[in-house]
Design a protein around this motif. Structure first.
Motif, short mmCIF file in Angstrom:
data_model
loop_
_atom_site.label_atom_id
_atom_site.label_comp_id
_atom_site.label_asym_id
_atom_site.label_seq_id
_atom_site.Cartn_x
_atom_site.Cartn_y
_atom_site.Cartn_z
N ALA A 115 -19.22 2.79 -2.62
CA ALA A 115 -18.62 2.32 -1.37
C ALA A 115 -17.44 1.39 -1.66
O ALA A 115 -16.41 1.44 -0.98
CB ALA A 115 -19.66 1.63 -0.50
N VAL A 116 -17.59 0.54 -2.68
CA VAL A 116 -16.46 -0.31 -3.10
C VAL A 116 -15.31 0.57 -3.58
O VAL A 116 -14.14 0.35 -3.23
CB VAL A 116 -16.88 -1.29 -4.20
CG1 VAL A 116 -15.69 -2.11 -4.69
CG2 VAL A 116 -18.00 -2.21 -3.72
N CYS A 117 -15.63 1.56 -4.40
CA CYS A 117 -14.61 2.46 -4.94
C CYS A 117 -13.85 3.19 -3.84
O CYS A 117 -12.62 3.25 -3.84
CB CYS A 117 -15.28 3.45 -5.90
SG CYS A 117 -14.16 4.57 -6.73
N HIS A 118 -14.60 3.74 -2.87
CA HIS A 118 -13.96 4.45 -1.77
C HIS A 118 -13.11 3.50 -0.93
O HIS A 118 -12.01 3.87 -0.47
CB HIS A 118 -15.01 5.12 -0.88
CG HIS A 118 -15.78 6.21 -1.54
ND1 HIS A 118 -15.24 7.04 -2.50
CD2 HIS A 118 -17.07 6.63 -1.39
CE1 HIS A 118 -16.15 7.91 -2.90
NE2 HIS A 118 -17.27 7.68 -2.23
N ALA A 119 -13.61 2.29 -0.69
CA ALA A 119 -12.82 1.31 0.07
C ALA A 119 -11.54 0.98 -0.66
O ALA A 119 -10.47 0.82 -0.04
CB ALA A 119 -13.65 0.06 0.31
N ALA A 120 -11.61 0.85 -1.98
CA ALA A 120 -10.40 0.55 -2.76
C ALA A 120 -9.35 1.64 -2.60
O ALA A 120 -8.15 1.36 -2.48
CB ALA A 120 -10.77 0.38 -4.23
N VAL A 121 -9.79 2.90 -2.60
CA VAL A 121 -8.85 4.01 -2.40
C VAL A 121 -8.17 3.89 -1.04
O VAL A 121 -6.94 3.97 -0.93
CB VAL A 121 -9.58 5.36 -2.50
CG1 VAL A 121 -8.64 6.51 -2.12
CG2 VAL A 121 -10.12 5.57 -3.90
N SER A 122 -8.96 3.70 0.01
CA SER A 122 -8.39 3.64 1.36
C SER A 122 -7.51 2.41 1.55
O SER A 122 -6.46 2.49 2.19
CB SER A 122 -9.51 3.65 2.40
OG SER A 122 -10.19 4.88 2.38
N MET A 169 0.84 -1.19 0.00
CA MET A 169 0.00 0.00 0.00
C MET A 169 0.88 1.25 0.00
O MET A 169 2.00 1.23 0.50
CB MET A 169 -0.90 0.02 1.23
CG MET A 169 -1.93 -1.10 1.28
SD MET A 169 -3.27 -0.74 2.41
CE MET A 169 -2.39 -0.55 3.94
N SER A 170 0.37 2.33 -0.53
CA SER A 170 1.11 3.57 -0.60
C SER A 170 0.69 4.49 0.54
O SER A 170 -0.46 4.50 0.95
CB SER A 170 0.83 4.29 -1.93
OG SER A 170 1.16 3.47 -3.02
N PRO A 171 1.63 5.30 1.08
CA PRO A 171 1.27 6.25 2.12
C PRO A 171 0.52 7.43 1.55
O PRO A 171 0.45 7.62 0.33
CB PRO A 171 2.64 6.67 2.67
CG PRO A 171 3.56 6.52 1.51
CD PRO A 171 3.06 5.32 0.74
N ARG A 172 -0.06 8.24 2.43
CA ARG A 172 -0.73 9.44 1.96
C ARG A 172 0.30 10.38 1.34
O ARG A 172 1.49 10.31 1.63
CB ARG A 172 -1.46 10.12 3.11
CG ARG A 172 -0.56 10.74 4.14
CD ARG A 172 -1.36 11.50 5.18
NE ARG A 172 -0.86 11.24 6.51
CZ ARG A 172 -1.42 11.73 7.60
NH1 ARG A 172 -2.48 12.49 7.52
NH2 ARG A 172 -0.94 11.45 8.79
N PRO A 173 -0.14 11.30 0.49
CA PRO A 173 0.80 12.18 -0.20
C PRO A 173 1.65 12.98 0.78
O PRO A 173 1.17 13.44 1.82
CB PRO A 173 -0.11 13.09 -1.03
CG PRO A 173 -1.39 12.33 -1.17
CD PRO A 173 -1.53 11.53 0.09
N ARG A 174 2.92 13.14 0.43
CA ARG A 174 3.81 13.96 1.26
C ARG A 174 3.45 15.44 1.08
O ARG A 174 3.03 15.87 0.01
CB ARG A 174 5.26 13.74 0.86
CG ARG A 174 5.77 12.33 1.15
CD ARG A 174 7.21 12.20 0.70
NE ARG A 174 8.07 13.16 1.37
CZ ARG A 174 8.60 12.98 2.57
NH1 ARG A 174 8.35 11.87 3.25
NH2 ARG A 174 9.38 13.88 3.12
N PRO A 175 3.63 16.24 2.14
CA PRO A 175 3.37 17.68 1.99
C PRO A 175 4.36 18.31 1.03
O PRO A 175 5.54 17.93 0.98
CB PRO A 175 3.55 18.21 3.42
CG PRO A 175 4.41 17.21 4.10
CD PRO A 175 4.07 15.89 3.50
N ALA A 183 -5.76 0.92 -0.72
CA ALA A 183 -4.54 1.03 -1.52
C ALA A 183 -3.63 2.17 -1.10
O ALA A 183 -2.42 2.10 -1.32
CB ALA A 183 -4.92 1.21 -2.99
N LEU A 184 -4.20 3.22 -0.48
CA LEU A 184 -3.42 4.44 -0.29
C LEU A 184 -3.27 4.88 1.16
O LEU A 184 -2.78 5.98 1.40
CB LEU A 184 -4.07 5.59 -1.08
CG LEU A 184 -4.24 5.37 -2.59
CD1 LEU A 184 -4.92 6.57 -3.23
CD2 LEU A 184 -2.89 5.13 -3.24
N SER A 185 -3.65 4.06 2.12
CA SER A 185 -3.66 4.52 3.51
C SER A 185 -2.78 3.69 4.43
O SER A 185 -3.12 3.42 5.57
CB SER A 185 -5.11 4.50 4.05
OG SER A 185 -5.92 5.34 3.28
#
Length: 306
Positions: A263-270, A1-7, A272-274
């Motif tokens: 809801a599936v789409c939002h879950a996929a984002v979290s 999984m990827s971290p949240r974007p860096r500032p 993969a990216l959280s």
């Protein structure tokens, strides 16, 4: 999984103090304390009554402009308090983007409250959503990743589910595939919050006190917002949410099927990216459980309250 974007900029107390002193000197001497950072903004408590929000990356800076332009109008549609900017901050030589001062709302994110207790205010959130989901005017912002036809999110959703490493990713992909061809939104584009998960719902004394973070505000399919039925509630709370929204906005099975897909789409984002955000990961895990395991997930028409 990827971290949240860096500032993309360094935001600290000294920077905020300098911005306040230069642009809002009447507020500059009030107590100031950091509250943390999300994906898009850094937050600071200013005195007893205000919150300072500064974008931490260029993408978020464009969303601040949406809030400055549209939140005063949106606030007239809904009953709940919104983070309408009371002061606008300007770009400077040492901070490149617009920023905001909003009124402080007492409470905490709903994500920190017990899921079983959220059904108490499911009807309030449904009323907010029904009030918000009015036809958007010409010139309303368009967000290419929110409230669009499901087909436009198909490739990236499948990619994120394949890469997330979740043991139930195949089940989510199959569910997404079944929902993908649901009839598209009919009628004019509606106002959509765009990110109505429980971190953007403020609860105080057991009731919903405010909805915050309108950076993803756009015109489009309201089903994007209604995905919160799975992100926020258990099946009983979800039933109350669905019934109340239907009372106010009408029953539309295709709308709720698209909401389930979102809801599936939002879950996929979290998923993969959280990697570095346990709260988002918890929201994703809850959403997956509600989508696949809750009693209403096994009904023939899972999106409809019975």
């Amino acid at each position: 999984m990827s971290p949240r974007p860096r500032p993309e900029v360094t935001i600290d107390l000294d920077l905020v103090r300098r911005l306040l002193a230069d642009q809002h000197p009447d507020l500059a001497r009030r107590p100031l304390s950091p509250l943390g950072e999300g994906w898009d903004n850094a937050l600071f408590r200013l005195g007893q009554h205000f919150l300072v929000r500064l974008p931490r990356r260029e993408l978020a800076a464009r969303l601040v402009a949406h809030e400055h332009r549209w939140l005063p109008e949106i606030s007239r549609l809904v009953d709940l308090p919104l983070p309408v900017p009371v002061r606008h901050g300007r770009p400077t030589a040492y901070f490149p983007w617009s920023w905001s001062i909003v009124r402080w709302v007492e409470g905490r994110p709903a994500a920190g409250s017990a899921v079983a207790g959220r059904g108490r205010w499911a009807g309030t959130l449904a009323r907010f959503a029904a009030q918000l989901h009015q036809p958007a005017p010409p010139g309303a912002p368009h967000n290419p990743v929110r409230a669009v036809p499901l087909a436009e999110r198909d490739e990236v959703t499948r990619e994120r589910l394949a890469a997330c490493g979740d043991p139930r990713a195949d089940q989510l992909t199959a569910l997404w595939g079944r929902l993908l061809n649901t009839p598209v939104h009919q009628g004019p584009p509606s106002w959509v919050h765009g990110d109505l998960h429980p971190l953007n719902q403020v609860v105080h004394r057991g009731n919903l006190a405010a909805v915050i973070d309108f950076g993803d505000l756009s015109a489009g399919d309201p089903a994007c917002d209604l995905a919160t039925a799975w992100q926020t509630f258990d099946w009983e709370g979800r039933a109350a949410f669905v019934v109340r929204y239907a009372e106010l906005a009408g029953r539309d099975e295709a709308l709720w099927q698209r909401a389930r897909a979102w809801a599936v789409c939002h879950a996929a984002v979290s998923l993969a990216l959280s990697a570095d955000d346990p709260v988002f990961a918890e929201i994703a895990e809850h959403t997956v459980t509600q989508l696949l395991d809750a009693p209403d997930a096994r009904l023939p028409h899972a999106s409809q309250a019975r």
